[in-house]
Design an enzyme around this catalytic site. Structure first.
Site, mmCIF file in Angstrom:
data_model
loop_
_atom_site.group_PDB
_atom_site.id
_atom_site.type_symbol
_atom_site.label_atom_id
_atom_site.label_comp_id
_atom_site.label_asym_id
_atom_site.label_seq_id
_atom_site.Cartn_x
_atom_site.Cartn_y
_atom_site.Cartn_z
ATOM 1 N N ALA A 53 -14.603 -4.280 -10.682
ATOM 2 C CA ALA A 53 -13.230 -4.195 -10.186
ATOM 3 C C ALA A 53 -13.089 -4.995 -8.901
ATOM 4 O O ALA A 53 -13.998 -5.023 -8.073
ATOM 5 C CB ALA A 53 -12.836 -2.740 -9.930
ATOM 6 N N ASP A 54 -11.946 -5.631 -8.755
ATOM 7 C CA ASP A 54 -11.608 -6.304 -7.504
ATOM 8 C C ASP A 54 -10.651 -5.465 -6.669
ATOM 9 O O ASP A 54 -10.578 -5.636 -5.460
ATOM 10 C CB ASP A 54 -10.992 -7.672 -7.797
ATOM 11 C CG ASP A 54 -12.040 -8.677 -8.229
ATOM 12 O OD1 ASP A 54 -12.495 -9.451 -7.376
ATOM 13 O OD2 ASP A 54 -12.424 -8.672 -9.412
ATOM 14 N N ARG A 55 -9.925 -4.584 -7.318
ATOM 15 C CA ARG A 55 -9.054 -3.650 -6.598
ATOM 16 C C ARG A 55 -8.702 -2.501 -7.536
ATOM 17 O O ARG A 55 -8.225 -2.715 -8.648
ATOM 18 C CB ARG A 55 -7.781 -4.338 -6.111
ATOM 19 C CG ARG A 55 -6.896 -3.459 -5.215
ATOM 20 C CD ARG A 55 -5.611 -4.175 -4.812
ATOM 21 N NE ARG A 55 -5.847 -5.364 -4.014
ATOM 22 C CZ ARG A 55 -5.589 -5.470 -2.712
ATOM 23 N NH1 ARG A 55 -5.104 -4.432 -2.057
ATOM 24 N NH2 ARG A 55 -5.810 -6.608 -2.074
#
Length: 406
Positions: free
Chosen positions: A276-278
């Site tokens: 995940a990046d955010r």
């Protein structure tokens, strides 16, 4: 720039000399070269060009770049004229290198807050400024590495409990996308860290009732992080794997579910694990483009399968990736990358005599309009579990909601 043998160490920060070198991931798997980062500007360019990538890694590189920037400025400049305001402005500039990944923003804003707690903007950058940034950045690196191993163990626990609840026995497979391993973090990795831990600890030879037999990394167009980087890591670790195109996932799952061979394996896909990046408050997750697609594929097969044959869709990330200020995925800014990343391919020319220099090859109609979002958002409804360094993996309550603040 330096060259050396095959390695998984993406970030080299020397705590004695205060120097920072990063592995140029654009050259992997055909070359191993390190780039020296001496300033915030150097880090901005390396992050923007994706010579370093992965949400945890770019946060660490960003933080360490502030360290070396301040250190070099204090060491080389006789007349100290750089203000705290100047430094804060540079930190804000660094954040814009990759706007979707919250880790970089969080680290930079944490550093800004620590600095402004001690200094006014018109004061000069000094040794105490350096000490503040250094201590934060070293702790960020050390905590990330420790947390990645916890993520691996927590993911293993969730997988074991899931397979037990399904009364599953025998070999199974995992699909993953992009690169979420040592190259994307301080070490070990998040989604790929879980895969590492599961492969090591669930062994047929150890008499386990179920074991990880095979991993299928998606190539991850258009930048091919899966093909270039994840295969590199899996090969390095000796984990059996087969590369597939992003568009093959449905066919792969269907083929294996019918006990038909894909190459030499018939082990069914039981888990899809992504990084995940955010992650926002409700669990909606921004990750590499194609992640949402995989979640919908899993949902399709699950809607037609018996409970014991379902595929679990797992997100793995440290808590530093959670953005509690944003309520839903609709509030996530999605970075758009240059069109040439989709219309061209970059890589070394391969010959019988070895590897030649990198060249660019066109693969699309010149001038064609291109949409190239770097990320998509997977709705929390399609995510079964979010694994962090917290002991208990996050699963949804009876209303279908995550409570990530626990």
């Amino acid at each position: 720039m330096s060259s050396e043998a095959k390695t998984l160490q993406a970030i080299k920060f020397d705590r004695e000399t205060k120097t920072l070198d990063i592995l140029d991931q654009l050259l992997i798997p055909y070359a191993t070269e390190y780039i020296s980062i001496k300033s915030i500007e150097d880090a901005y360019q390396a992050i923007k060009l994706m010579q370093v990538r992965g949400a945890p890694a770019i946060a660490i590189v960003g933080a360490f770049s502030i360290v070396v920037d301040v250190y070099n400025n204090l060491k080389e400049t006789k007349e100290k004229s750089r203000t705290i305001g100047d430094l804060v402005e540079s930190i804000h500039y660094l954040i814009t290198a990759r706007p979707t990944a919250v880790n970089l923003s969080n680290a930079c804003l944490d550093i800004e807050k620590l600095i402004l707690t001690e200094f006014k903007k018109d004061e000069l950058v000094n040794q105490h400024t350096f000490d503040i940034v250094y201590q934060y950045s070293v702790a960020l690196y050390d905590d990330d590495l420790d947390n990645n191993f916890k993520i691996g163990d927590n993911g293993l626990h969730y997988i074991v409990e899931t397979l037990k609840s399904q009364s599953f026995t025998g070999p199974f497979s995992i699909i993953t996308i992009c690169n979420t391993g040592s190259l994307a973090t301080s070490g070990h990795g998040t989604a790929l860290g879980i895969i590492r831990t599961v492969f090591k600890k669930l062994s047929k030879d150890a008499g386990e009732k179920f074991w990880l037999e095979h991993v299928y990394p998606c190539e991850t167009r258009p930048y091919n992080q899966g093909a270039r980087l994840t295969t590199y890591e899996l090969n390095y670790e000796g984990i059996p794997s087969t590369l597939v195109c992003d568009s093959m996932a449905s066919s792969l799952i269907a083929t294996l579910s019918k006990q038909r061979k894909v190459k030499s394996s018939t082990a069914p896909v039981k888990f899809i694990i992504a990084g995940a990046d955010r992650i926002v408050e409700n669990g909606d997750t921004a990750n590499k483009i194609g992640t949402f697609q995989l979640s919908t594929i899993a949902d399709y097969f699950n809607s037609r399968a018996e409970k014991e044959n379902t595929i679990k869709f797992i997100i793995a990330a440290p808590r530093t990736t959670i953005d509690f200020k944003t309520k839903t995925g609709d509030g996530i800014i999605i970075e758009e990358r240059p069109s040439q990343e989709l219309t061209t391919l970059n890589g070394p020319v391969l010959t019988n005599n070895g590897v030649l220099e990198k060249q660019t090859v066109g693969i699309a109609t010149p001038g064609i309009d291109v949409w190239n979002p770097a990320f998509d958002v997977t709705p929390h409804e399609l995510i079964d579990c979010i694994v962090t360094e917290d002991t208990n993996a996050f699963v949804k309550n009876s209303e279908g909601d995550f409570n990530l603040k626990v």
